[in-house]
Design a protein around this motif. Structure first.
Motif, mmCIF file in Angstrom:
data_model
loop_
_atom_site.group_PDB
_atom_site.id
_atom_site.type_symbol
_atom_site.label_atom_id
_atom_site.label_comp_id
_atom_site.label_asym_id
_atom_site.label_seq_id
_atom_site.Cartn_x
_atom_site.Cartn_y
_atom_site.Cartn_z
ATOM 1 N N GLU A 1 41.029 27.526 58.356
ATOM 2 C CA GLU A 1 42.038 26.540 57.956
ATOM 3 C C GLU A 1 42.152 26.470 56.436
ATOM 4 O O GLU A 1 41.141 26.426 55.733
ATOM 5 C CB GLU A 1 41.688 25.148 58.469
ATOM 6 N N TYR B 1 45.427 28.850 59.437
ATOM 7 C CA TYR B 1 45.930 27.602 59.989
ATOM 8 C C TYR B 1 45.875 26.495 58.949
ATOM 9 O O TYR B 1 45.111 26.560 57.988
ATOM 10 C CB TYR B 1 45.059 27.189 61.185
ATOM 11 N N ARG C 1 52.135 25.398 65.747
ATOM 12 C CA ARG C 1 51.657 26.169 66.903
ATOM 13 C C ARG C 1 51.123 25.268 68.009
ATOM 14 O O ARG C 1 50.900 25.716 69.123
ATOM 15 C CB ARG C 1 50.536 27.122 66.497
ATOM 16 N N VAL D 1 49.076 21.507 64.368
ATOM 17 C CA VAL D 1 48.403 22.744 63.981
ATOM 18 C C VAL D 1 49.490 23.729 63.547
ATOM 19 O O VAL D 1 50.317 24.146 64.355
ATOM 20 C CB VAL D 1 47.573 23.324 65.138
ATOM 21 N N SER E 1 50.319 27.489 61.589
ATOM 22 C CA SER E 1 49.663 28.761 61.270
ATOM 23 C C SER E 1 50.687 29.785 60.811
ATOM 24 O O SER E 1 51.896 29.630 61.006
ATOM 25 C CB SER E 1 48.870 29.309 62.457
#
Length: 172
Positions: free
Chosen positions: A90, A126, A148, A164, A166
């Motif tokens: 992340e 992410y 996502r 989330v 990405s």
């Protein structure tokens, strides 16, 4: 130094960064997505966690240094986070409030994205962002990310919806 951009250098956080980091993390406006500014003890735990990440993974959140002033103005980097039953890389970021809306977060985040692809070899990166954190969502979108998925994280006695985002490495 880990990374350099036109206006920033990113390096590992150090013990001597505690006060500058505390000024950021203790600010309730900066930390509004967490619902509170951190206590000094929480800042200590946060810094210790970054140092542990460096030892465990070789990366984590890094100090963001503004070249023009030489000041630590935030943190940005790559951390491993749990999502959907797996660990994902992340890109996270926090900036001092007086440096908001100047493009620093997007500049640092895109450099971290490229580092994650080129140096760390991740095929996808992410950003996990609370639903009310629109500025961070805009940074993720500028970083080429798309939503996502989502999930609810329990933190500070509250259920918090997170999106989330990405982006995949080009050519994947």
């Amino acid at each position: 130094m880990i990374l350099e951009t036109p206006r920033l250098t990113l390096r590992r956080l150090e013990e001597t960064d505690f006060d500058a980091l505390a000024a950021i993390l203790r600010d309730p406006e900066v930390m509004y997505a967490y619902e509170h500014g951190f206590s000094r003890e929480e800042v200590r735990q946060w810094l210790d966690r970054q140092l542990e990440r460096y030892a465990e993974y070789g990366f984590g959140l890094w100090a963001v240094i503004e070249k023009a002033s030489g000041e630590l103005i935030g943190q940005c980097g790559v951390t491993m986070q749990d999502w959907d039953g797996r660990e994902v890389p992340e890109i996270g970021y926090h900036l001092r409030r007086d440096r908001w809306r100047q493009g620093f977060a997007a500049e640092a985040a895109s450099a971290c994205r490229d580092y994650a692809f080129r140096t760390l070899g991740f095929p996808e990166v992410y950003s996990i962002i609370r639903e009310n954190n629109l500025p961070s969502q805009r940074v993720a979108l500028r970083n080429g990310m798309s939503v996502r998925g989502s999930f609810v994280k329990r933190y500070y006695g509250m259920d918090m919806l997170h999106f989330v985002f990405s982006v995949r490495r080009p050519g994947r």
